[in-house]
Scaffold this motif. Structure first.
Motif, short mmCIF file in Angstrom:
data_model
loop_
_atom_site.label_atom_id
_atom_site.label_comp_id
_atom_site.label_asym_id
_atom_site.label_seq_id
_atom_site.Cartn_x
_atom_site.Cartn_y
_atom_site.Cartn_z
N SER A 183 -3.74 4.33 1.63
CA SER A 183 -3.12 4.92 0.55
C SER A 183 -3.15 6.00 -0.36
O SER A 183 -2.16 6.43 -1.37
CB SER A 183 -4.73 4.45 -0.47
OG SER A 183 -4.51 3.06 -1.16
N TYR A 217 -7.20 -0.47 2.96
CA TYR A 217 -6.11 0.11 1.93
C TYR A 217 -6.90 2.00 1.74
O TYR A 217 -5.56 2.94 1.31
CB TYR A 217 -6.27 -0.49 1.09
CG TYR A 217 -5.69 -1.96 0.98
CD1 TYR A 217 -5.00 -2.04 2.21
CD2 TYR A 217 -6.21 -2.69 0.29
CE1 TYR A 217 -4.38 -3.49 2.00
CE2 TYR A 217 -5.76 -4.31 0.42
CZ TYR A 217 -4.80 -4.45 1.34
OH TYR A 217 -4.23 -5.59 1.17
N GLY A 276 -0.04 2.05 -3.33
CA GLY A 276 -1.46 1.97 -3.19
C GLY A 276 -2.64 0.81 -2.94
O GLY A 276 -1.89 0.06 -2.57
N SER A 278 0.98 6.03 -0.04
CA SER A 278 1.74 5.73 -1.49
C SER A 278 2.79 6.62 -2.46
O SER A 278 2.23 7.90 -2.19
CB SER A 278 0.28 5.06 -2.40
OG SER A 278 -0.58 5.87 -3.10
N ASP A 311 -6.11 7.79 -4.49
CA ASP A 311 -5.82 7.12 -4.17
C ASP A 311 -6.67 6.37 -3.30
O ASP A 311 -6.70 4.94 -3.49
CB ASP A 311 -4.32 7.75 -2.60
CG ASP A 311 -3.07 8.31 -3.82
OD1 ASP A 311 -3.09 7.56 -5.07
OD2 ASP A 311 -2.45 9.04 -3.51
N VAL A 367 1.03 -0.68 -0.05
CA VAL A 367 0.40 -0.07 -0.11
C VAL A 367 1.31 1.05 0.13
O VAL A 367 0.65 2.36 -0.65
CB VAL A 367 -1.07 -0.21 1.48
CG1 VAL A 367 -1.78 1.47 1.32
CG2 VAL A 367 -1.92 -0.56 1.36
#
Length: 282
Positions: A206, A202, A92, A209, A244, A88
């Motif tokens: 994200s 996530y 992401g 990322s 994201d 992640v």
């Protein structure tokens, strides 16, 4: 960090992604079938829960507070969770687009739905935004009930467990399977978009990322092909940086785009413009 960008992906990259998804669908199916054939227990095969990334999320609180794991989970769940979180930070929610077997099934069902119905169902933006928030409510409910009951409360309703455990003997499992198929055919990756609790996790991480998918307005011709290609319903055509928290980094929008430099996958910050020196006094 030096600014770098990846332009138009080749079809070879798309093939690699499809092979990756196929591999993990096959591996997960093998683990589920093996458990059904061999059985559980000390002499049997580990249950599918042991190989579930979200199982790491579910058992984390219990492990931190008591040093023990929830039944059917162990250190493997935490290792898989840690590995997915590293991914992640790099790419992401790339796990969803390149590894998740449940995401792969949804993608394939979505493509089948396009063939059957001519196109995917477009959810109005206002309704779509509201439905996406359900992931976070669902995640909170699952974690609350898991801590309260001290067991994997969600496993009975988890489509991942229902489908890849290959045990459809209960009414609940049949209903879950039917709903999963019924929603995935008209709406691509509907589970990912609106209900997946791992997707919610996530989404929260994200934005950290390294790789960002961006649209360059100066190169874009506003054809809308990228938006139609997105399997999770992002309006790529009208984005700057693709959100994201929603993007699964499948890169289908980049592949579909007729302008190779309109969508780029960038890492690091773009170099700042050189400072303009002050004018010399006359």
């Amino acid at each position: 960090m030096k600014h770098q960008s990846l332009l138009h992906p080749s079809r070879r990259l798309t093939l690699v992604r499809w092979l990756s998804l196929l591999f993990f669908v096959g591996l997960t199916s093998y683990l589920g079938i093996r458990h059904q054939i061999v059985g559980g227990g000390p002499q049997g095969a580990a249950p599918l829960d042991t190989f579930c990334v979200f199982g790491g999320v579910e058992t984390l609180w219990t492990y931190v507070t008591t040093g023990k794991f929830l039944a059917k989970t162990n250190m493997a769940n935490l290792v898989l969770l840690a590995a997915s979180l590293v991914l992640v930070i790099v790419a992401g929610a790339g796990f969803c687009g390149w590894i998740c077997p449940l995401g792969a099934l949804q993608e394939w069902l979505g493509k089948l739905g396009k063939r059957l119905f001519g196109n995917s169902l477009t959810v109005p933006p206002a309704i779509d935004r509201s439905l996406r928030s359900l992931r976070f409510l669902f995640l909170a409910l699952i974690l609350y009930r898991t801590v309260l009951d001290n067991k994997l409360w969600f496993e009975t309703y988890d489509p991942f467990k229902v489908i890849f455990h290959f045990n459809f003997e209960t009414t609940t499992s049949v209903v879950i399977l039917a709903l999963f198929i019924a929603l995935s055919l008209p709406i691509e990756r509907s589970w990912c978009r609106y209900l997946c609790p791992l997707s919610a996790v996530y989404s929260l991480l994200s934005p950290l990322s390294l790789f960002k998918l961006k649209r360059r307005p100066s190169a874009c011709i506003d054809c809308g092909i990228c938006t139609r290609a997105c399997p999770v319903g992002i309006d790529v055509q009208h984005c700057g940086t693709i959100p994201d928290g929603q993007c699964i980094k499948c890169l289908q929008c980049m592949e579909a785009c007729p302008k190779p430099d309109a969508l780029v996958l960038e890492t690091g910050k773009p170099p700042s413009a050189p400072a303009v020196p002050p004018a010399l006094p006359r």
